[in-house]
Write a protein that holds these residues in place. Structure first.
Motif, mmCIF file in Angstrom:
data_model
loop_
_atom_site.group_PDB
_atom_site.id
_atom_site.type_symbol
_atom_site.label_atom_id
_atom_site.label_comp_id
_atom_site.label_asym_id
_atom_site.label_seq_id
_atom_site.Cartn_x
_atom_site.Cartn_y
_atom_site.Cartn_z
ATOM 1 N N LEU A 91 88.957 -25.767 21.217
ATOM 2 C CA LEU A 91 89.738 -26.748 20.466
ATOM 3 C C LEU A 91 88.963 -28.050 20.321
ATOM 4 O O LEU A 91 88.880 -28.631 19.226
ATOM 5 C CB LEU A 91 91.068 -27.008 21.176
ATOM 6 C CG LEU A 91 91.942 -28.113 20.569
ATOM 7 C CD1 LEU A 91 92.360 -27.737 19.159
ATOM 8 C CD2 LEU A 91 93.168 -28.357 21.445
ATOM 9 N N ALA A 92 88.367 -28.522 21.415
ATOM 10 C CA ALA A 92 87.597 -29.772 21.375
ATOM 11 C C ALA A 92 86.404 -29.641 20.437
ATOM 12 O O ALA A 92 86.110 -30.555 19.651
ATOM 13 C CB ALA A 92 87.128 -30.132 22.786
ATOM 14 N N PHE A 93 85.731 -28.510 20.500
ATOM 15 C CA PHE A 93 84.592 -28.305 19.619
ATOM 16 C C PHE A 93 85.042 -28.260 18.152
ATOM 17 O O PHE A 93 84.389 -28.817 17.272
ATOM 18 C CB PHE A 93 83.872 -27.004 19.987
ATOM 19 C CG PHE A 93 82.621 -26.774 19.221
ATOM 20 C CD1 PHE A 93 81.466 -27.483 19.513
ATOM 21 C CD2 PHE A 93 82.583 -25.868 18.176
ATOM 22 C CE1 PHE A 93 80.312 -27.280 18.787
ATOM 23 C CE2 PHE A 93 81.432 -25.660 17.446
ATOM 24 C CZ PHE A 93 80.295 -26.369 17.757
ATOM 25 N N GLY A 94 86.181 -27.628 17.909
ATOM 26 C CA GLY A 94 86.702 -27.563 16.536
ATOM 27 C C GLY A 94 87.020 -28.949 15.997
ATOM 28 O O GLY A 94 86.768 -29.229 14.816
ATOM 29 N N ILE A 95 87.568 -29.834 16.855
ATOM 30 C CA ILE A 95 87.882 -31.197 16.415
ATOM 31 C C ILE A 95 86.603 -31.940 16.036
ATOM 32 O O ILE A 95 86.548 -32.641 15.022
ATOM 33 C CB ILE A 95 88.638 -31.943 17.533
ATOM 34 C CG1 ILE A 95 90.031 -31.336 17.716
ATOM 35 C CG2 ILE A 95 88.740 -33.426 17.218
ATOM 36 C CD1 ILE A 95 90.779 -31.857 18.907
ATOM 37 N N ILE A 96 85.555 -31.770 16.843
ATOM 38 C CA ILE A 96 84.288 -32.444 16.548
ATOM 39 C C ILE A 96 83.700 -31.927 15.236
ATOM 40 O O ILE A 96 83.190 -32.704 14.414
ATOM 41 C CB ILE A 96 83.305 -32.239 17.710
ATOM 42 C CG1 ILE A 96 83.753 -33.091 18.888
ATOM 43 C CG2 ILE A 96 81.875 -32.609 17.304
ATOM 44 C CD1 ILE A 96 82.882 -33.003 20.091
#
Length: 319
Positions: free
Chosen positions: A278-283
């Motif tokens: 999820l964090a990588f997708g936001i970035i």
């Protein structure tokens, strides 16, 4: 390439050669090897998807075929999996020929959808063809080297070779044809460019490089199964995000994107556990919103912004 154009590659090469002797921690060397693997796969995808504009969701198929070419050599024939570095790229390229002939009849989202099914077809075939592939149990081999240093330099060589191939191609007449097809295929055809033939010229080396790095992946990780090497979400989609972060249709973009992807992936996995995706997708979303051409593609814009900020600071200091 003139001597000025050689400065950056020379500096990168020297750093890459010296780095494993300075930082000898196996974990750091593993991270660097994974960066090389993703950078090579991203460079392969970028040739077809970035320069020629044919967005492929099926590069896991070529990657997986390369990996299984190496694994099956030792599984069935007891031949060293390192011969997969020779066999795998050619198997991937041969399989790419009928795929290109069929899929290049389609355009835009239809081509992307056709390639989307490609990796899934190979995943299902290799999962259910147990007598040939050992099915979902995968293939396990013994590591060839006790340390990571030989793997590091083999991965570095493959990455460097892929960059050289793509650089020579895009700076030749082929590169201009690729860009013309990407920008306006109808206009390119009206000028007499056989677009299907030149899209094949982009697909075949792209599949070759993907198969090559897939064969290396088998030798390095020493285990593969269809759900890993033919994965749509973990291979085909992630390689596109890697290239988009670094810069589509730029030589160094996939390498920069790979370095960020692997580094952030390790950090987020340690800090956030299962939420790391999820964090990588936001970035990735933020990069696409604010740097639509990727980090390398927006370097000019970033330099101009920094120059303006510096000029404002000087003027404020003068006042």
């Amino acid at each position: 390439m003139n001597w000025k154009g050689m400065i950056v590659p020379a500096i990168v090469a020297v750093i890459a050669v010296v780095l494993p002797f300075v930082v000898q921690a196996p974990y750091v060397q593993h991270i660097m090897i994974m960066v090389f693997i993703w950078a090579t796969l991203g460079t392969a995808w970028n040739l077809l998807g970035g320069y020629a504009g044919q967005v492929s969701f099926g590069h896991a198929a070529f990657f997986g075929l390369g990996a299984y070419s190496a694994g099956l050599l030792i599984f069935h024939l007891k031949i060293s999996p390192w011969w997969g570095l020779v066999l795998g790229p050619f198997i991937s390229m041969l399989v790419a020929i009928p795929i290109g002939i069929i899929c290049f009849r389609l355009r835009g989202p239809y081509f992307a959808l056709a390639t989307l099914a490609l990796g899934e077809i190979f995943r299902l075939v290799f999962t259910n063809w147990v007598s040939l592939t050992n099915g979902a149990q995968g293939i396990l081999i013994l590591s060839s080297f006790p340390t990571k240093l030989p793997y590091y330099f083999i991965a570095f060589f493959i990455w460097g070779m892929s960059l050289l191939i793509v650089d020579r191609m895009v700076k030749s007449k082929l590169g201009y044809y690729f860009v013309s097809i990407r920008e306006d295929q109808d206009a390119a055809e009206s000028l007499g460019i056989p677009t299907t033939r030149y899209k094949m010229f982009a697909l075949l080396p792209s599949a070759f490089i993907a198969g090559l790095v897939g064969a290396f992946y088998m030798n390095y990780i020493a285990f593969i199964d269809p759900h890993v090497v033919f994965s749509l979400s973990d291979i085909s989609v992630m390689v596109i995000l890697v290239v988009m972060m670094g810069g589509v249709a730029t030589l160094w973009g996939p390498s920069v994107g790979a370095a960020i992807y692997v580094a952030l992936g390790e950090l987020f996995r340690a800090w956030l556990g299962a939420a790391n995706v999820l964090a990588f997708g936001i970035i990735v979303c933020l990069v696409i919103l604010f740097l639509p051409n990727g980090i390398i593609g927006e370097l000019g814009t970033l330099k101009r912004l920094l120059s303006r900020q510096k000029a404002k600071a000087v003027m404020a200091g003068g006042n």
